[in-house]
Design a protein around this motif. Structure first.
Motif, PDB file in Angstrom:
ATOM      1  N   GLY A  29       0.616  -1.206  -0.396  1.00  0.00           N
ATOM      2  CA  GLY A  29       0.165   0.189   0.002  1.00  0.00           C
ATOM      3  C   GLY A  29       1.058   1.059  -0.126  1.00  0.00           C
ATOM      4  N   ASP A  30       0.721   1.929   0.850  1.00  0.00           N
ATOM      5  CA  ASP A  30       1.768   3.045   0.931  1.00  0.00           C
ATOM      6  C   ASP A  30       2.217   3.806   1.813  1.00  0.00           C
ATOM      7  OD1 ASP A  30      -0.447   3.974   3.459  1.00  0.00           O
ATOM      8  OD2 ASP A  30      -1.024   5.386   3.867  1.00  0.00           O
ATOM      9  N   ARG A  62       9.215   4.914  -3.282  1.00  0.00           N
ATOM     10  CA  ARG A  62       8.382   6.526  -3.853  1.00  0.00           C
ATOM     11  C   ARG A  62       7.651   5.631  -5.468  1.00  0.00           C
ATOM     12  NH1 ARG A  62      12.513   9.192  -2.697  1.00  0.00           N
ATOM     13  NH2 ARG A  62      12.199  10.580  -1.063  1.00  0.00           N
ATOM     14  N   GLY A  77       4.481   3.465  -5.489  1.00  0.00           N
ATOM     15  CA  GLY A  77       3.608   4.236  -4.129  1.00  0.00           C
ATOM     16  C   GLY A  77       3.521   4.899  -3.148  1.00  0.00           C
ATOM     17  N   ALA A  78       4.728   4.221  -2.381  1.00  0.00           N
ATOM     18  CA  ALA A  78       4.692   4.397  -1.050  1.00  0.00           C
ATOM     19  C   ALA A  78       4.669   5.891  -0.531  1.00  0.00           C
ATOM     20  CB  ALA A  78       5.930   3.672  -0.713  1.00  0.00           C
ATOM     21  N   ALA A  79       4.222   6.453   0.554  1.00  0.00           N
ATOM     22  CA  ALA A  79       4.562   7.714   0.970  1.00  0.00           C
ATOM     23  C   ALA A  79       5.219   7.792   2.600  1.00  0.00           C
ATOM     24  CB  ALA A  79       3.091   8.232   1.573  1.00  0.00           C
ATOM     25  N   SER A  80       5.466   6.596   2.214  1.00  0.00           N
ATOM     26  CA  SER A  80       6.526   6.218   4.057  1.00  0.00           C
ATOM     27  C   SER A  80       7.076   4.977   4.383  1.00  0.00           C
ATOM     28  CB  SER A  80       5.477   6.378   5.227  1.00  0.00           C
ATOM     29  OG  SER A  80       4.674   5.820   5.920  1.00  0.00           O
ATOM     30  N   THR A  86       6.634  12.998  -2.324  1.00  0.00           N
ATOM     31  CA  THR A  86       5.969  12.781  -3.863  1.00  0.00           C
ATOM     32  C   THR A  86       6.700  14.222  -4.672  1.00  0.00           C
ATOM     33  OG1 THR A  86       4.318  14.097  -4.111  1.00  0.00           O
ATOM     34  CG2 THR A  86       4.177  11.278  -3.535  1.00  0.00           C
TER      35      THR A  86
END
Length: 136
Positions: free
Chosen positions: A51-52, A81, A84-87, A136
């Motif tokens: 997921g993120d 990144r 799609g990972a945010a962390s 991003t």
């Protein structure tokens, strides 16, 4: 080759050959190796993306101070990144000051302790959990 390097770098908690094969062939994992001019492996890194969020599964190098770990960590961040990972999260042995310093310089912050996370021949060793947002 990676299984041999795994045993060399992490003798107390090395993954078996089957574990290495499962990791590098798993669809939600991504791995990279750093090689020298002759094709010799200098280090490797892997991440899990769900997921993120992404987790650094491992980073290991055979040449300390050569920037290989920093380059492998940068690859982990970029790949996370792209997926799609945010962390990005990781665990590091509490007694590995060199790695902890690398992660702090790269923008990671400590978010907790996992007591007895690493099993060694000298007994359990705590892990420091760390986190970095990936803008991003």
């Amino acid at each position: 080759m990676l299984a041999r390097l795994e045993r060399e770098l992490f003798p107390d908690e090395a993954w078996s050959l089957d574990m290495v094969l499962d990791e590098i062939t798993h669809p939600s994992r991504a791995y990279v190796a750093a090689v020298d001019e002759s094709g010799g492996v200098l280090g490797y890194a892997g991440i899990f993306v769900g997921g993120d969020a992404a987790d650094v599964q491992t980073i290991g190098t055979i040449r300390e101070g050569a920037g290989i770990g920093r380059a492998l960590l940068a690859w982990c961040e970029e790949r996370a990144r792209e997926e799609g990972a945010a962390s990005l999260f990781l665990e590091v042995r509490c007694d590995n000051a060199r790695a902890r310093d690398l992660y702090v310089r790269a923008g990671f912050t400590e978010i907790g302790v996992r007591q007895g996370y690493y099993r060694t021949s000298d007994g359990p060793i705590d892990a420091i959990a760390m986190h970095k947002p990936l803008p991003t």
